[in-house]
Design a protein around this motif. Structure first.
Motif, PDB file in Angstrom:
ATOM      1  N   LEU A  25       0.832  -1.199   0.000  1.00 39.16           N
ATOM      2  CA  LEU A  25       0.000   0.000   0.000  1.00 39.16           C
ATOM      3  C   LEU A  25       0.866   1.248   0.000  1.00 39.16           C
ATOM      4  CD1 LEU A  25      -2.765   1.336   0.153  1.00 39.16           C
ATOM      5  CD2 LEU A  25      -2.701   1.052   2.640  1.00 39.16           C
ATOM      6  N   ALA A  26       1.966   1.227   0.760  1.00 36.92           N
ATOM      7  CA  ALA A  26       2.863   2.386   0.805  1.00 36.92           C
ATOM      8  C   ALA A  26       3.423   2.690  -0.577  1.00 36.92           C
ATOM      9  CB  ALA A  26       3.990   2.140   1.804  1.00 36.92           C
ATOM     10  N   ALA A  27       3.814   1.656  -1.317  1.00 41.19           N
ATOM     11  CA  ALA A  27       4.362   1.859  -2.660  1.00 41.19           C
ATOM     12  C   ALA A  27       3.292   2.415  -3.596  1.00 41.19           C
ATOM     13  CB  ALA A  27       4.908   0.543  -3.205  1.00 41.19           C
ATOM     14  N   ALA A  28       2.069   1.908  -3.472  1.00 41.26           N
ATOM     15  CA  ALA A  28       0.985   2.431  -4.308  1.00 41.26           C
ATOM     16  C   ALA A  28       0.703   3.889  -3.982  1.00 41.26           C
ATOM     17  CB  ALA A  28      -0.274   1.587  -4.111  1.00 41.26           C
ATOM     18  N   LEU A  29       0.781   4.244  -2.704  1.00 40.75           N
ATOM     19  CA  LEU A  29       0.577   5.636  -2.303  1.00 40.75           C
ATOM     20  C   LEU A  29       1.651   6.542  -2.883  1.00 40.75           C
ATOM     21  CD1 LEU A  29      -0.557   5.446   1.424  1.00 40.75           C
ATOM     22  CD2 LEU A  29      -1.705   6.710  -0.388  1.00 40.75           C
ATOM     23  N   ASP A  30       2.886   6.086  -2.861  1.00 44.10           N
ATOM     24  CA  ASP A  30       3.980   6.895  -3.402  1.00 44.10           C
ATOM     25  C   ASP A  30       3.769   7.175  -4.883  1.00 44.10           C
ATOM     26  OD1 ASP A  30       5.297   7.096  -1.007  1.00 44.10           O
ATOM     27  OD2 ASP A  30       6.640   5.393  -1.381  1.00 44.10           O
TER      28      ASP A  30
END
Length: 543
Positions: free
Chosen positions: A353-358
């Protein structure tokens, strides 16, 4: 303080859910903020759900006269233009998905478009000049011609009467009216929509005789007045004084198109929405991604839902918020081929999820934009899902001095003014078939629409009633912020924080909502039902 100020102040408050409940929103009924209040109307003749109680009443009146779902949808859509001026206008746009029982769904593309002689190379127009050619009225006329049974005059008359005689303003509409009143700086918009210089309060009767005259002309001629040079010529002259680029020829050429449809089939159910003229593919992609994670723990499914929205948005061929076409979008065939793909391995890990947010970070939106949706089903099983919009509340905030018609705002013209370019917006009306039951639904709320509708579909697929599916807690994205209903499952805020997401909480109301969904359905035994989203002034009825 007004309701919008109270809600906005509460949502903005630090400290998460507990601060919201303990310190925010004084004077607002706490139960209304914590729980959905959608009631399910049930009948056999037909059902309507819309964003306006007046539009729902008009649509049900047409069904009781023996009209089809197409007749009722046209009548309710025109009534919405009268009774929900922040969100609908004859100068707006719309997308329609409809199907007689047992037949293949059909789409009507009533998008707005840029005039033919808007200069290429202009990087940005003033907002008041981003005035697209209308598309909704002729789209409604096509729906009536293809699926209606009552005379057009009988279908249009209730909206004309509503404009002439007036309607009582409900609480939520009055709150939005007050919230957006400072944005109405055009003198003609102020003259028509701020009587005595003030927004129309709850319980007051608002009349629009100019719009009644437009609808009278539609009744007498049987055609869209914008396609009639006698009406269109003077209208274009008045608009030119406000910086508009319309010509009579532009208006006559602004005919609706046969829309494309997209479909997702899984064992036991089928979901259909509109194609590349809107965001139907994005809706189907979210549903397919979340479906790949079901069954599972409730917190994991909520994370899957939010991750699916980010991934589907990343694939869009338009930039978020501006809706400007990307310079190197994924080909449409590649997008369609991805529908069957599920979430990646290890998707529940916060790092995914963090990578998708970035990848998905966008500037914080300046304000929430809106739309309006209505759904209709009749006794024979014909279904209509119809979404219409004028852009942000009150559109371009420019009105014609004679008719009071509000002009739509074109995000495409404001960002990328290509002559004749059609507006592609986040609208995604859809039809869902689950075994012997069938539904028509759609939503309002710009980029919140597909996530909100997908959430309702998830609950329907899990066996929830229509009312419970609409009232279930939601989570959605606004920019890079995860906006959550106050009653989402405990622990979701922590999981999102671990992934680096910003989080805000909201109740259920017309400001800071998470998408506003209106839905109808029909069971195999012929029973019809409707439910309206508790977040706005909409209503549902069945007979």
């Amino acid at each position: 303080m007004t309701m919008p100020e109270l809600l906005a102040d509460a949502v903005a408050g630090p400290g998460g859910r507990e601060h919201w409940l303990c310190e925010g929103a004084p004077g607002i009924e706490r139960a209304a903020l914590m729980q959905g209040r959608s009631a399910e109307a049930v009948g056999a003749l037909g059902a309507v759900a819309s964003g306006s109680p007046h539009a729902t009443r008009v649509g049900m009146g047409i069904l009781r006269q023996g009209g089809t779902a197409a007749d009722a949808a046209v009548a309710a859509a025109l009534a919405t233009m009268v009774a929900d001026p922040p969100n609908a206008s004859p100068a707006g746009r719309g997308h329609i998905l409809w199907a007689p029982v047992g037949e293949t769904p059909r789409a009507i593309d009533g998008a707005t478009r840029a005039p033919a002689h808007v200069s290429e190379g202009v990087r940005r127009l003033p907002d008041r000049q981003a005035l697209p050619l209308p598309g909704i009225v002729r789209a409604l006329l096509r729906l009536h011609a293809e699926g209606g049974s009552l005379p057009l005059a009988r279908v249009v008359a209730p909206a004309r009467d509503l404009a002439r005689d007036g309607f009582t303003v409900p609480r939520e509409l009055a709150a939005v009216w007050a919230w957006r009143a400072p944005d109405l700086v055009d003198p003609d918009a102020r003259a028509h929509y701020l009587p005595d210089g003030r927004p129309v309060p709850e319980g007051a009767v608002f009349r629009n005789p100019g719009l009644a005259g437009f609808l009278d002309r539609l009744i007498s001629t049987g055609q869209d007045p914008f396609a009639d040079p006698v009406f269109a010529g003077p209208f274009c002259e008045r608009l030119a004084a406000k910086g508009g680029f319309w010509t009579v020829g532009d208006l006559r050429a602004a005919v609706p198109l046969v829309g494309e449809t997209v479909e997702l089939r899984e064992k036991g159910w089928r979901l259909t929405s509109i194609g590349r003229q809107g965001w139907g593919h994005t809706l189907l992609r979210i549903v397919a991604l979340v479906n790949s994670a079901v069954p599972g723990p409730i917190l994991d499914i909520e994370i899957a839902h939010l991750l699916a929205i980010l991934r589907a948005f990343e694939e869009r061929p338009e930039e978020l918020r501006s809706l400007k076409p990307k310079s190197d979008p994924l080909p449409w065939d590649a997008l369609s081929a991805r529908l069957a793909e599920g979430l990646p391995e290890g998707w529940a890990d916060s790092a995914v999820l963090a990578a998708a947010l970035d990848r998905a970070r966008t500037p914080a939106p300046s304000d929430d934009r809106d739309t309006t949706h209505l759904s209709v089903v009749d006794a024979d099983g014909m279904r209509v899902a119809l979404t219409q919009s004028i852009g942000p509340h009150f559109g371009a905030r420019v009105a014609d001095p004679v008719t009071g018609i509000l002009l739509a705002h074109s995000y495409r013209m404001a960002e990328d003014p290509v002559p004749g370019a059609r507006d592609v917006t986040e609208q995604c009306p859809c039809l869902l078939d689950i075994g012997g039951a069938c539904y028509a639904l759609g939503g309002a709320g710009s980029e919140r629409i597909p996530g909100a509708v997908a959430g309702v579909i998830r609950h329907l697929l899990n066996g929830s009633s229509l009312a419970n599916a609409l009232a279930a807690p939601r989570a959605n994205w606004v920019g890079a912020t995860a906006r959550l209903h106050l009653d989402v499952p405990e622990g979701l805020e922590t999981r999102l924080a671990e992934a680096g997401a910003e989080v805000s909480f909201t109740g259920r109301g017309p400001v800071d909502h998470l998408g506003i969904v209106q839905a109808v359905g029909r069971r195999a035994d012929g029973t019809v039902m409707a439910a309206a989203d508790p977040a706005y002034a909409g209503s549902a009825d069945a007979a």
